[in-house]
Motif scaffolding. Structure first.
Motif, PDB file in Angstrom:
ATOM      1  N   ARG A 142      -4.456  -9.905  -9.288  1.00  5.70           N
ATOM      2  CA  ARG A 142      -4.501  -9.078  -8.083  1.00  5.70           C
ATOM      3  C   ARG A 142      -3.100  -8.694  -7.625  1.00  5.70           C
ATOM      4  O   ARG A 142      -2.859  -7.561  -7.190  1.00  5.70           O
ATOM      5  N   ALA A 143      -2.152  -9.632  -7.719  1.00  2.26           N
ATOM      6  CA  ALA A 143      -0.773  -9.333  -7.306  1.00  2.26           C
ATOM      7  C   ALA A 143      -0.153  -8.262  -8.204  1.00  2.26           C
ATOM      8  O   ALA A 143       0.539  -7.354  -7.715  1.00  2.26           O
ATOM      9  N   ARG A 146      -1.749  -4.965  -7.310  1.00  5.63           N
ATOM     10  CA  ARG A 146      -1.271  -4.470  -6.010  1.00  5.63           C
ATOM     11  C   ARG A 146       0.095  -3.806  -6.163  1.00  5.63           C
ATOM     12  O   ARG A 146       0.337  -2.720  -5.618  1.00  5.63           O
ATOM     13  N   ARG A 147       0.983  -4.437  -6.916  1.00  2.00           N
ATOM     14  CA  ARG A 147       2.303  -3.837  -7.129  1.00  2.00           C
ATOM     15  C   ARG A 147       2.174  -2.506  -7.858  1.00  2.00           C
ATOM     16  O   ARG A 147       2.848  -1.521  -7.516  1.00  2.00           O
ATOM     17  N   TYR A 149      -0.463  -0.362  -7.983  1.00  6.46           N
ATOM     18  CA  TYR A 149      -1.066   0.698  -7.185  1.00  6.46           C
ATOM     19  C   TYR A 149      -0.189   1.121  -6.012  1.00  6.46           C
ATOM     20  O   TYR A 149      -0.237   2.279  -5.591  1.00  6.46           O
ATOM     21  N   HIS A 150       0.615   0.198  -5.488  1.00  9.37           N
ATOM     22  CA  HIS A 150       1.512   0.555  -4.389  1.00  9.37           C
ATOM     23  C   HIS A 150       2.570   1.564  -4.829  1.00  9.37           C
ATOM     24  O   HIS A 150       3.141   2.268  -3.985  1.00  9.37           O
ATOM     25  N   LEU A 166     -10.818  -2.333  -2.647  1.00  7.64           N
ATOM     26  CA  LEU A 166      -9.404  -2.020  -2.839  1.00  7.64           C
ATOM     27  C   LEU A 166      -8.655  -2.023  -1.507  1.00  7.64           C
ATOM     28  O   LEU A 166      -7.524  -2.511  -1.421  1.00  7.64           O
ATOM     29  N   ARG A 167      -9.285  -1.495  -0.466  1.00  7.36           N
ATOM     30  CA  ARG A 167      -8.649  -1.512   0.854  1.00  7.36           C
ATOM     31  C   ARG A 167      -8.521  -2.939   1.371  1.00  7.36           C
ATOM     32  O   ARG A 167      -7.479  -3.317   1.920  1.00  7.36           O
ATOM     33  N   GLN A 169      -8.249  -5.601  -0.307  1.00  7.07           N
ATOM     34  CA  GLN A 169      -7.235  -6.299  -1.093  1.00  7.07           C
ATOM     35  C   GLN A 169      -5.846  -5.690  -0.913  1.00  7.07           C
ATOM     36  O   GLN A 169      -4.905  -6.110  -1.578  1.00  7.07           O
ATOM     37  N   ARG A 170      -5.740  -4.717  -0.019  1.00  2.00           N
ATOM     38  CA  ARG A 170      -4.457  -4.060   0.301  1.00  2.00           C
ATOM     39  C   ARG A 170      -3.820  -3.427  -0.937  1.00  2.00           C
ATOM     40  O   ARG A 170      -2.616  -3.457  -1.128  1.00  2.00           O
ATOM     41  N   MET A 171      -4.664  -2.813  -1.773  1.00  2.00           N
ATOM     42  CA  MET A 171      -4.168  -2.169  -2.990  1.00  2.00           C
ATOM     43  C   MET A 171      -3.503  -0.821  -2.696  1.00  2.00           C
ATOM     44  O   MET A 171      -2.572  -0.420  -3.382  1.00  2.00           O
ATOM     45  N   ALA A 172      -4.024  -0.107  -1.701  1.00  2.00           N
ATOM     46  CA  ALA A 172      -3.475   1.215  -1.387  1.00  2.00           C
ATOM     47  C   ALA A 172      -4.084   1.715  -0.088  1.00  2.00           C
ATOM     48  O   ALA A 172      -5.118   1.213   0.369  1.00  2.00           O
TER      49      ALA A 172
END
Length: 383
Positions: A142-143, A146-147, A149-150, A166-167, A169-172
């Motif tokens: 996940r980390a 996340r990096r 997709y950010h 995705l939201r 999980q703070r993906m974007a």
């Protein structure tokens, strides 16, 4: 800006060397983009015997096979011909379809050259770990995601339920929908054949439960087999049809000794097999959309599925099928038994699913991605 102004570089870890819903969707997208006048170049591993012909022009990306899953390849090198070709092509938008090594390098290149990046989500990679006893890796995966997709300008997800995850999980923040369509000329109830069933020892009144997809552990094979066992213990008469191929076939066949295995089917053969079933069972929790679910619905089959991302946007519980807690074997058996005992319920849910499938037009769906491209390119020009 017009579609004809777009120069799109698509990076995909699997564009056509293995047949699955994700890469078939990418090929359909490229076909639509080319029809609209956009220029597209695909960067992906190229093999001598692909599963189907590629749509568009491909550039071979060096890759290696996964030791435990030799049918899949991992793109491994961006430098050399892929980078040289990319720079000569001079894209004004990059689309990354899998978070592999080369896609990371492509994103780095794009950021250095001021080119916007759109990422598409096709599966929930982090959920695969539970099927290979590697749950401890999920936070790491996940980390990394996340990096990745950010660093992209926008993400397209195939279902609102997937976008919500995705939201969470703070993906974007910029997430749009790119759902999936279905070829209704191919998948439709008219493909149903009682002769096809009889030739395989399936009676006209037998309840035929279908598994459709890659025969791999992450598709929930253990739950499927356990649900069949539970039906047997309850004395519910049924037969099982497994449509697909994969590395877990031997183990799956051992768990389902009486099942009919067709292997991989395509085209009219695939559509006829699906339409000749009575209910689809899809216990997978790794789906970002669930193409096989929509294909079964287009054939008029009700669907029993895990209440998980992707599927929850297709199956309306009690209307087009039944949603079940992902690992609740008894609940799967309950849903299947209900369909076995009540053919009218089966027909009603199948008809409702067919009505929904008729609304899923590919051109309208793919235009949503085109609009995302135009938006991010326009935004980058204004900044």
């Amino acid at each position: 800006m017009e579609p004809t102004d777009l120069r799109i570089a698509l990076f995909s870890g699997n564009y056509n060397y293995v047949r699955d819903g994700a890469n078939q969707a990418l090929n359909r997208l490229v076909g639509y983009l080319l029809k609209r006048g956009a220029k597209v170049r695909i960067y992906s591993p190229v093999v001598d015997s692909p599963a189907f012909p590629a749509t568009g022009e491909m550039v071979d990306v060096p890759s290696f096979s996964i030791p435990t899953r030799k049918e899949y390849r991992v793109p491994s090198r961006f430098e050399g011909r892929p980078r040289e070709d990319l720079e000569a092509f001079a894209p004004n938008v990059i689309h990354v379809a899998s978070p592999d090594i080369v896609a990371h390098r492509a994103v780095t290149w794009a950021r250095a050259h001021g080119v916007p990046v759109v990422a598409s989500v096709h599966t929930r990679f982090e959920t695969y770990m539970q099927y290979y006893r590697l749950q401890w890796l999920e936070p790491v995966i996940r980390a990394i995601l996340r990096r990745f997709y950010h660093r992209c300008d926008a993400i397209v997800a195939p279902a609102e339920s997937t976008a919500a995850i995705l939201r969470a999980q703070r993906m974007a923040r910029d997430i749009s929908l790119w759902t999936r369509g279905v070829d209704r000329d191919q998948f439709n109830p008219e493909r149903r054949s009682m002769e096809w069933r009889r030739a395989r020892g399936i009676g006209d009144d037998d309840l035929l439960i279908v598994f459709l997809g890659r025969v791999v552990m992450e598709k929930g094979l253990d739950i499927f087999a356990a649900a069949m066992g539970e039906l047997g213990r309850r004395g519910v008469e049924h037969k099982v049809l497994v449509i697909g191929e994969g590395p877990a076939r031997t183990a799956f066949a051992r768990d389902l000794p009486d099942a009919i295995f067709t292997g991989q089917l395509t085209g009219d053969d695939l559509a006829q097999a699906v339409a000749s079933g009575d209910v689809l069972l899809n216990p997978s929790v790794t789906e970002a959309f669930g193409n096989v679910t929509l294909e079964a619905m287009a054939c008029g089959l009700p669907v029993v599925a895990a209440s998980a991302s992707g599927t929850t946007n297709l199956v309306r519980h009690g209307e087009t099928g039944m949603l079940v807690p992902p690992k609740d074997v008894a609940a799967y058996a309950d849903a299947l038994e209900a369909y076995a005992r009540d053919p009218e319920l089966r027909a009603r849910h199948g008809a409702a699913g067919l009505d929904y499938a008729r609304t899923m037009d590919w051109d309208r769906i793919n235009d949503a991605v085109l609009q995302v491209y135009l938006r991010v390119v326009g935004k980058r020009k204004r900044s």
